[in-house]
Design a protein around this motif. Structure first.
Motif, PDB file in Angstrom:
ATOM      1  N   ILE A  30     -12.839  -1.134   7.890  1.00  0.00           N
ATOM      2  CA  ILE A  30     -11.505  -0.550   8.040  1.00  0.00           C
ATOM      3  C   ILE A  30     -11.212   0.336   6.837  1.00  0.00           C
ATOM      4  O   ILE A  30     -11.821   0.199   5.778  1.00  0.00           O
ATOM      5  CB  ILE A  30     -10.405  -1.629   8.169  1.00  0.00           C
ATOM      6  N   THR A  31     -10.274   1.231   7.025  1.00  0.00           N
ATOM      7  CA  THR A  31      -9.833   2.101   5.931  1.00  0.00           C
ATOM      8  C   THR A  31      -8.321   1.947   5.793  1.00  0.00           C
ATOM      9  O   THR A  31      -7.561   2.605   6.511  1.00  0.00           O
ATOM     10  CB  THR A  31     -10.190   3.571   6.197  1.00  0.00           C
ATOM     11  N   PRO A  32      -7.876   1.067   4.890  1.00  0.00           N
ATOM     12  CA  PRO A  32      -6.434   0.885   4.734  1.00  0.00           C
ATOM     13  C   PRO A  32      -5.749   2.160   4.252  1.00  0.00           C
ATOM     14  O   PRO A  32      -6.318   2.940   3.476  1.00  0.00           O
ATOM     15  CB  PRO A  32      -6.330  -0.221   3.672  1.00  0.00           C
ATOM     16  N   LYS A  33      -4.554   2.375   4.711  1.00  0.00           N
ATOM     17  CA  LYS A  33      -3.722   3.438   4.159  1.00  0.00           C
ATOM     18  C   LYS A  33      -3.303   3.017   2.747  1.00  0.00           C
ATOM     19  O   LYS A  33      -3.252   1.830   2.442  1.00  0.00           O
ATOM     20  CB  LYS A  33      -2.494   3.649   5.048  1.00  0.00           C
ATOM     21  N   LYS A  34      -3.025   3.981   1.903  1.00  0.00           N
ATOM     22  CA  LYS A  34      -2.674   3.675   0.520  1.00  0.00           C
ATOM     23  C   LYS A  34      -1.200   3.961   0.241  1.00  0.00           C
ATOM     24  O   LYS A  34      -0.640   4.953   0.720  1.00  0.00           O
ATOM     25  CB  LYS A  34      -3.539   4.487  -0.448  1.00  0.00           C
ATOM     26  N   ALA A  35      -0.606   3.055  -0.540  1.00  0.00           N
ATOM     27  CA  ALA A  35       0.771   3.233  -0.989  1.00  0.00           C
ATOM     28  C   ALA A  35       0.875   2.744  -2.422  1.00  0.00           C
ATOM     29  O   ALA A  35       0.013   2.007  -2.903  1.00  0.00           O
ATOM     30  CB  ALA A  35       1.733   2.468  -0.086  1.00  0.00           C
ATOM     31  N   ALA A  36       1.920   3.161  -3.110  1.00  0.00           N
ATOM     32  CA  ALA A  36       2.148   2.713  -4.485  1.00  0.00           C
ATOM     33  C   ALA A  36       3.630   2.436  -4.682  1.00  0.00           C
ATOM     34  O   ALA A  36       4.481   3.124  -4.096  1.00  0.00           O
ATOM     35  CB  ALA A  36       1.663   3.762  -5.485  1.00  0.00           C
ATOM     36  N   VAL A  37       3.931   1.419  -5.493  1.00  0.00           N
ATOM     37  CA  VAL A  37       5.314   1.030  -5.744  1.00  0.00           C
ATOM     38  C   VAL A  37       5.543   0.900  -7.245  1.00  0.00           C
ATOM     39  O   VAL A  37       4.611   0.756  -8.029  1.00  0.00           O
ATOM     40  CB  VAL A  37       5.672  -0.290  -5.033  1.00  0.00           C
ATOM     41  N   MET A  38       6.823   0.925  -7.625  1.00  0.00           N
ATOM     42  CA  MET A  38       7.196   0.823  -9.028  1.00  0.00           C
ATOM     43  C   MET A  38       8.019  -0.451  -9.264  1.00  0.00           C
ATOM     44  O   MET A  38       9.065  -0.649  -8.649  1.00  0.00           O
ATOM     45  CB  MET A  38       8.019   2.049  -9.455  1.00  0.00           C
ATOM     46  N   MET A  39       7.521  -1.304 -10.145  1.00  0.00           N
ATOM     47  CA  MET A  39       8.262  -2.481 -10.596  1.00  0.00           C
ATOM     48  C   MET A  39       9.000  -2.046 -11.854  1.00  0.00           C
ATOM     49  O   MET A  39       8.447  -2.019 -12.951  1.00  0.00           O
ATOM     50  CB  MET A  39       7.303  -3.643 -10.872  1.00  0.00           C
ATOM     51  N   LEU A  40      10.267  -1.670 -11.685  1.00  0.00           N
ATOM     52  CA  LEU A  40      11.003  -0.962 -12.728  1.00  0.00           C
ATOM     53  C   LEU A  40      12.043  -1.857 -13.406  1.00  0.00           C
ATOM     54  O   LEU A  40      12.976  -2.344 -12.779  1.00  0.00           O
ATOM     55  CB  LEU A  40      11.699   0.257 -12.119  1.00  0.00           C
ATOM     56  N   ALA A  80      12.005  -4.854  -1.031  1.00  0.00           N
ATOM     57  CA  ALA A  80      10.742  -4.316  -1.520  1.00  0.00           C
ATOM     58  C   ALA A  80      10.967  -3.621  -2.859  1.00  0.00           C
ATOM     59  O   ALA A  80      12.110  -3.429  -3.295  1.00  0.00           O
ATOM     60  CB  ALA A  80      10.164  -3.320  -0.512  1.00  0.00           C
ATOM     61  N   PHE A  81       9.873  -3.232  -3.493  1.00  0.00           N
ATOM     62  CA  PHE A  81       9.969  -2.342  -4.639  1.00  0.00           C
ATOM     63  C   PHE A  81      10.049  -0.908  -4.135  1.00  0.00           C
ATOM     64  O   PHE A  81       9.494  -0.591  -3.074  1.00  0.00           O
ATOM     65  CB  PHE A  81       8.751  -2.499  -5.548  1.00  0.00           C
ATOM     66  N   PRO A  82      10.724  -0.023  -4.863  1.00  0.00           N
ATOM     67  CA  PRO A  82      10.719   1.383  -4.446  1.00  0.00           C
ATOM     68  C   PRO A  82       9.290   1.923  -4.460  1.00  0.00           C
ATOM     69  O   PRO A  82       8.512   1.630  -5.366  1.00  0.00           O
ATOM     70  CB  PRO A  82      11.591   2.073  -5.507  1.00  0.00           C
TER      71      PRO A  82
END
Length: 212
Positions: free
Chosen positions: A44-54, A81-83
């Motif tokens: 599988i090829t997961p989609k990528k996302a990133a979040v900020m723990m601010l 969720a985190f932004p």
């Protein structure tokens, strides 16, 4: 915790070994661990996302910013969720994604965010996303400007409460992949935070315990 005191710990956070999946495991919902074990990432090829723990100061006390997602027809509807969000073609790297999405979703300009380091990625089976969290802070008190089609509100979590184990709870709920099950998570005000966000929060909390 006073924000100036929190800032003194940031160099230690940069150098500590992350607890990674050991911390994630404390917040893995039942059945998801089995799903993860049976996931063949070569197929599988997961989609990528990133979040900020601010982290940021509010009345001089250290707070952590989370968002309440809007209600929509999807697996993450109305969740805490985190932004952050998915990687776009123009993003330089994953850190850029986290900063850009934080700006877009809650109006925090990139110029006032200092990124400390990346944390351990988390895979989300229901949406097939690999999420990469980054820890950062702003030295200023924040004024949030919400992207209203995606963000319904801000959940501000004081660091002192975040570190209090009384906020670790288990509740019975239905998920997208199971019936009625007991799920571990964090209780923040009237919100229950579980799943991938709770797993990231667990690693963050365990990391802070190592340096504070």
């Amino acid at each position: 915790m006073h924000f100036d005191c929190f800032l003194k710990y940031t160099p230690k956070i940069l150098n500590v070994d992350l607890p990674a999946t050991n911390a994630h495991a404390k917040m893995v919902p039942p059945n998801r661990e089995e799903l993860l074990k049976n996931t063949d990432f070569t197929k599988i090829t997961p989609k990528k996302a990133a979040v900020m723990m601010l982290f940021y100061p509010k009345n001089s006390q250290t707070h952590l910013a989370l968002i309440l997602r809007t209600s929509y027809n999807g697996v993450h509807s109305s969740q805490i969720a985190f932004p952050g969000g998915k990687v776009e073609e123009d993003d330089i790297d994953l850190q850029h994604t986290a900063i850009r999405e934080t700006h877009e979703e809650i109006g925090i300009h990139p110029s006032i965010i200092t990124v400390i380091r990346p944390f351990t990625e988390v895979y989300i089976p229901p949406s097939n996303f690999m999420v990469y969290p980054f820890l950062g802070y702003s030295s200023r008190e924040l004024e949030f400007i919400l992207q209203e089609d995606e963000v319904a509100g801000i959940v501000e979590f004081p660091l002192a409460e975040f570190m209090d184990d009384k906020n670790l709870v288990t509740t019975t709920m239905k998920t997208s992949y199971a019936g009625s099950i007991d799920v571990p998570g964090f209780q923040v005000n009237n919100h229950f935070i579980w799943g991938a966000t709770a797993m990231m929060m667990s690693e963050l909390k365990e990391t802070l315990k190592l340096v504070m």
